[in-house]
Design a protein around this motif. Structure first.
Motif, PDB file in Angstrom:
ATOM      1  N   PRO A  56       8.148   8.318   3.697  1.00  0.00           N
ATOM      2  CA  PRO A  56       7.242   9.460   3.545  1.00  0.00           C
ATOM      3  C   PRO A  56       6.132   9.539   4.589  1.00  0.00           C
ATOM      4  O   PRO A  56       5.627  10.631   4.868  1.00  0.00           O
ATOM      5  N   ASP A  57       5.728   8.389   5.156  1.00  0.00           N
ATOM      6  CA  ASP A  57       4.622   8.415   6.115  1.00  0.00           C
ATOM      7  C   ASP A  57       5.096   8.401   7.561  1.00  0.00           C
ATOM      8  O   ASP A  57       4.287   8.185   8.466  1.00  0.00           O
ATOM      9  N   PRO A  91       5.672  10.220  10.753  1.00  0.00           N
ATOM     10  CA  PRO A  91       5.304  11.537  11.298  1.00  0.00           C
ATOM     11  C   PRO A  91       6.536  12.268  11.830  1.00  0.00           C
ATOM     12  O   PRO A  91       7.387  11.668  12.499  1.00  0.00           O
ATOM     13  N   ASN A 124       5.063   0.955   7.966  1.00  0.00           N
ATOM     14  CA  ASN A 124       4.466  -0.275   8.488  1.00  0.00           C
ATOM     15  C   ASN A 124       5.415  -1.472   8.451  1.00  0.00           C
ATOM     16  O   ASN A 124       5.596  -2.157   9.477  1.00  0.00           O
ATOM     17  N   LEU A 137       1.614   4.750  -0.470  1.00  0.00           N
ATOM     18  CA  LEU A 137       0.730   5.906  -0.628  1.00  0.00           C
ATOM     19  C   LEU A 137       1.275   6.988  -1.554  1.00  0.00           C
ATOM     20  O   LEU A 137       0.504   7.717  -2.172  1.00  0.00           O
ATOM     21  N   ALA A 138       2.596   7.120  -1.684  1.00  0.00           N
ATOM     22  CA  ALA A 138       3.139   8.194  -2.521  1.00  0.00           C
ATOM     23  C   ALA A 138       3.467   7.740  -3.931  1.00  0.00           C
ATOM     24  O   ALA A 138       3.886   8.542  -4.756  1.00  0.00           O
ATOM     25  N   THR A 198       1.035  11.633  -7.301  1.00  0.00           N
ATOM     26  CA  THR A 198       1.955  10.573  -6.930  1.00  0.00           C
ATOM     27  C   THR A 198       3.090  10.486  -7.938  1.00  0.00           C
ATOM     28  O   THR A 198       3.127  11.218  -8.917  1.00  0.00           O
ATOM     29  N   TYR A 252       7.915   2.478   3.394  1.00  0.00           N
ATOM     30  CA  TYR A 252       6.848   2.956   4.255  1.00  0.00           C
ATOM     31  C   TYR A 252       6.990   2.367   5.652  1.00  0.00           C
ATOM     32  O   TYR A 252       7.658   1.345   5.856  1.00  0.00           O
ATOM     33  N   ASP A 273       0.836  -1.201   0.000  1.00  0.00           N
ATOM     34  CA  ASP A 273       0.000   0.000   0.000  1.00  0.00           C
ATOM     35  C   ASP A 273       0.871   1.250   0.000  1.00  0.00           C
ATOM     36  O   ASP A 273       0.888   2.007   0.960  1.00  0.00           O
TER      37      ASP A 273
END
Length: 258
Positions: A125-126, A128, A100, A54-55, A179, A98, A52
């Protein structure tokens, strides 16, 4: 001084090439790395496939799906990267992915493994920013790894300066909305204003422009506004259904570099 800082001090108009680990085939990771560097890539960005992302646009998403189906995962990748520094001793190498999978692997274990195989920095990128600063920054420092942060046209000056203060690598300027690998033509005037606004901030870190750069013209344009460019989706697209992925990748870089 780390390999990333050395590269920016020694060269101009740097080309950062992204490719997905385990694509097109499981064992292409190191051959692609060596071929790209031999052809003139200045920095390597190895994508850690994730279900998954996202970017990432459809091209890199598809390459991640293929790589996962090929059997790529973090233990396999770290096993392959044991020979990384024998293949590319001096080139800065980043892992991009990512949060996760890193959390599932164990953050400190992941950072230690990355450092052990000679990785220089990470793009997550994800992740925080508050969490990075409060929890993970000391671990990055412990293992000598540099965090690379993304800036978009919507990023506030306050946040940009905070990202600049926290980084010892480079800042990743996302060229526009959307993206990776987007085909929508940018608003040239707005993009120009964005690049000039960032340049006027006199940030301490160098800047690379990414997203939507696919050819020599795009590379040269990015270099006129920053310290170089990041290309990923265009290379992944070029590697689809080829017989010799390393040779194709080498030719791609030679064309970009002219």
């Amino acid at each position: 001084m780390n390999r990333i800082q050395t590269a920016f001090q020694q060269k101009k108009n740097l080309l950062n090439m992204y490719f997905t680990a385990g694509y097109p085939s499981l064992h292409d990771t190191l051959p692609l790395a060596q071929a790209l560097v031999d052809a003139g890539a200045d920095i390597l960005e190895i994508g850690m496939p994730f279900s998954d992302p996202l970017a990432d646009g459809p091209v890199i998403q598809r390459s991640s799906s293929v790589a996962l189906a090929n059997g790529m995962n973090l233990p396999v990748l770290f096993g392959q990267l044991q020979a990384l520094r024998a293949a590319v001793p001096d080139t800065p190498v980043l892992l991009m992915g990512y949060l996760n999978p890193v959390l599932q692997f164990g953050v400190e274990t992941f950072l230690q493994k990355a450092a052990d195989v000679g990785i220089d920095g990470l793009i997550l990128p994800d992740l925080p920013l508050d969490e990075y600063e409060e929890t993970y920054h000391p671990l990055f420092q412990k293992y000598g790894l540099k965090a690379v942060f993304l800036i978009t046209p919507q990023t506030s000056e306050t946040r940009i300066r905070r990202l600049d203060a926290l980084s010892e690598a480079f800042l990743y300027l996302v060229s526009g909305p959307g993206t990776t690998g987007g085909t929508t033509l940018p608003d040239v005037e707005a993009q120009q204003e964005y690049f000039e606004r960032i340049a006027a901030m006199n940030l301490k870190n160098p800047r690379l422009i990414g997203f939507g750069i696919a050819d020599k013209k795009g590379f040269d344009h990015a270099c006129s506004h920053a310290d170089g460019a990041i290309i990923g989706s265009a290379l992944i697209r070029a590697l689809e259904d080829v017989e010799d992925a390393p040779a194709t990748a080498a030719h791609f870089v030679q064309v970009i570099k002219g």
